[in-house]
Write a protein that holds these residues in place. Structure first.
Motif, PDB file in Angstrom:
ATOM      1  N   THR A 135      26.307   9.362  49.080  1.00 29.38           N
ATOM      2  CA  THR A 135      26.571  10.779  48.822  1.00 29.38           C
ATOM      3  C   THR A 135      26.662  11.060  47.326  1.00 29.38           C
ATOM      4  O   THR A 135      26.404  12.186  46.881  1.00 29.38           O
ATOM      5  N   TYR A 136      27.025  10.058  46.554  1.00 28.49           N
ATOM      6  CA  TYR A 136      27.085  10.198  45.094  1.00 28.49           C
ATOM      7  C   TYR A 136      25.670  10.056  44.552  1.00 28.49           C
ATOM      8  O   TYR A 136      24.935   9.132  44.932  1.00 28.49           O
ATOM      9  N   LYS A 137      25.270  10.922  43.674  1.00 31.31           N
ATOM     10  CA  LYS A 137      23.865  10.968  43.263  1.00 31.31           C
ATOM     11  C   LYS A 137      23.609  10.534  41.821  1.00 31.31           C
ATOM     12  O   LYS A 137      22.456  10.331  41.455  1.00 31.31           O
ATOM     13  N   ASN A 138      24.648  10.415  41.001  1.00 25.83           N
ATOM     14  CA  ASN A 138      24.413  10.005  39.614  1.00 25.83           C
ATOM     15  C   ASN A 138      24.336   8.477  39.552  1.00 25.83           C
ATOM     16  O   ASN A 138      25.204   7.805  39.008  1.00 25.83           O
ATOM     17  N   ILE A 139      23.263   7.962  40.157  1.00 25.31           N
ATOM     18  CA  ILE A 139      23.060   6.516  40.301  1.00 25.31           C
ATOM     19  C   ILE A 139      21.811   6.097  39.548  1.00 25.31           C
ATOM     20  O   ILE A 139      20.761   6.760  39.618  1.00 25.31           O
ATOM     21  N   GLU A 140      21.934   5.009  38.835  1.00 23.61           N
ATOM     22  CA  GLU A 140      20.774   4.336  38.249  1.00 23.61           C
ATOM     23  C   GLU A 140      20.580   3.055  39.058  1.00 23.61           C
ATOM     24  O   GLU A 140      21.434   2.170  39.031  1.00 23.61           O
ATOM     25  N   TYR A 141      19.473   2.996  39.788  1.00 21.89           N
ATOM     26  CA  TYR A 141      19.242   1.837  40.656  1.00 21.89           C
ATOM     27  C   TYR A 141      18.163   0.943  40.057  1.00 21.89           C
ATOM     28  O   TYR A 141      17.032   1.374  39.843  1.00 21.89           O
ATOM     29  N   ILE A 142      18.548  -0.303  39.780  1.00 21.02           N
ATOM     30  CA  ILE A 142      17.667  -1.260  39.113  1.00 21.02           C
ATOM     31  C   ILE A 142      17.421  -2.454  40.027  1.00 21.02           C
ATOM     32  O   ILE A 142      18.372  -3.041  40.555  1.00 21.02           O
TER      33      ILE A 142
END
Length: 247
Positions: free
Chosen positions: A27-34
């Motif tokens: 639900t949290y959207k300020n994600i940097e996915y590496i």
């Protein structure tokens, strides 16, 4: 608050899609996915490419193993917080990162520690691995919090360094000892169950691994100037059993 999530993988086509989707469903959207791949030979990269709209950055190249890949991910991470999600694990719920963001916003800390659940390949829960009663002094007797439950401020890695590649399976123990015990970073138990983890990983697969991690725990403690008893480290499995019986 941006949260960087790092997944390292190698030949993980059987599990990595679930891992990616557990990030996508947050639900949290300020994600940097590496995602850092070790030049997989199976269909891992095809799956990664399928989700390029979800994945912020990915690389695929030969590496020196798990911790080298983690270091590569940290080096390109730009989030305020950094967490690791293994390629055969998932977040426990869709609100984990939202809960963590709220927790870190409410507490002036360098890191949070939480809980994880461990399950087998039949998806049966076999253990709750909790940080509730953990403290940094327990590192000196061979106990650390579950690595996937820890979320670090990104700048800690600039201050105190990355995972030490001289360790085969104990670099996480050494880094946690260096951060929490040697440099006394500020931290708090979040009470959040962050991760659902498949058992049978590189540091939990039999007697030979137990011998190696025991050796590397001692090495980590020596490197960081921690006084410890070899006998207690060697027999720590007894204390774990006693703890389970008491519970």
């Amino acid at each position: 608050m941006k949260i960087s999530i790092i997944t390292v993988c190698y030949n993980s086509d059987a599990t990595i899609e679930k891992t990616i989707l557990s990030v996508a469903c947050q639900t949290y959207k300020n994600i940097e996915y590496i995602i850092v791949d070790g030049n997989s030979k199976d269909n891992t990269i095809e799956i990664v490419k399928k989700y390029e709209t979800i994945i912020t950055k990915w690389i695929s190249e030969p590496d020196q193993g798990l911790y080298d890949a983690m270091n590569k991910g940290i080096a390109i991470a730009t989030g305020d917080l950094v967490g690791v999600l293994n390629s055969d694990d998932t977040f426990k719920s869709n609100t984990v990162l939202e809960e963590l963001a709220q927790f870190h916003s409410s507490n002036v800390i360098d890191a949070s520690i939480g809980d994880i659940i461990q399950h087998n390949d039949k998806n049966e829960i076999i253990r709750l691995y909790s940080s509730k009663n953990w403290s940094p002094t327990k590192l000196s007797i061979g106990f650390m919090p579950p690595h996937p439950s820890i979320f670090f401020k990104r700048d800690l890695f600039d201050k105190y360094g990355l995972y030490n590649l001289s360790f085969k399976i104990g670099a996480d123990y050494e880094l946690i000892t260096r951060f929490f015990l040697k440099n006394r970073i500020s931290w708090k138990y979040s009470r959040i169950t962050t991760t659902s983890m498949l058992v049978g990983g590189v540091s939990s697969s039999g007697y030979s691994s137990y011998k190696l991690i025991t050796k590397e725990i001692k090495k980590a403690l020596k490197m960081n100037g921690v006084i410890f008893s070899s006998w207690i480290i060697n027999t720590r499995f007894v204390w774990k059993i006693i703890g389970f019986v008491k519970k």
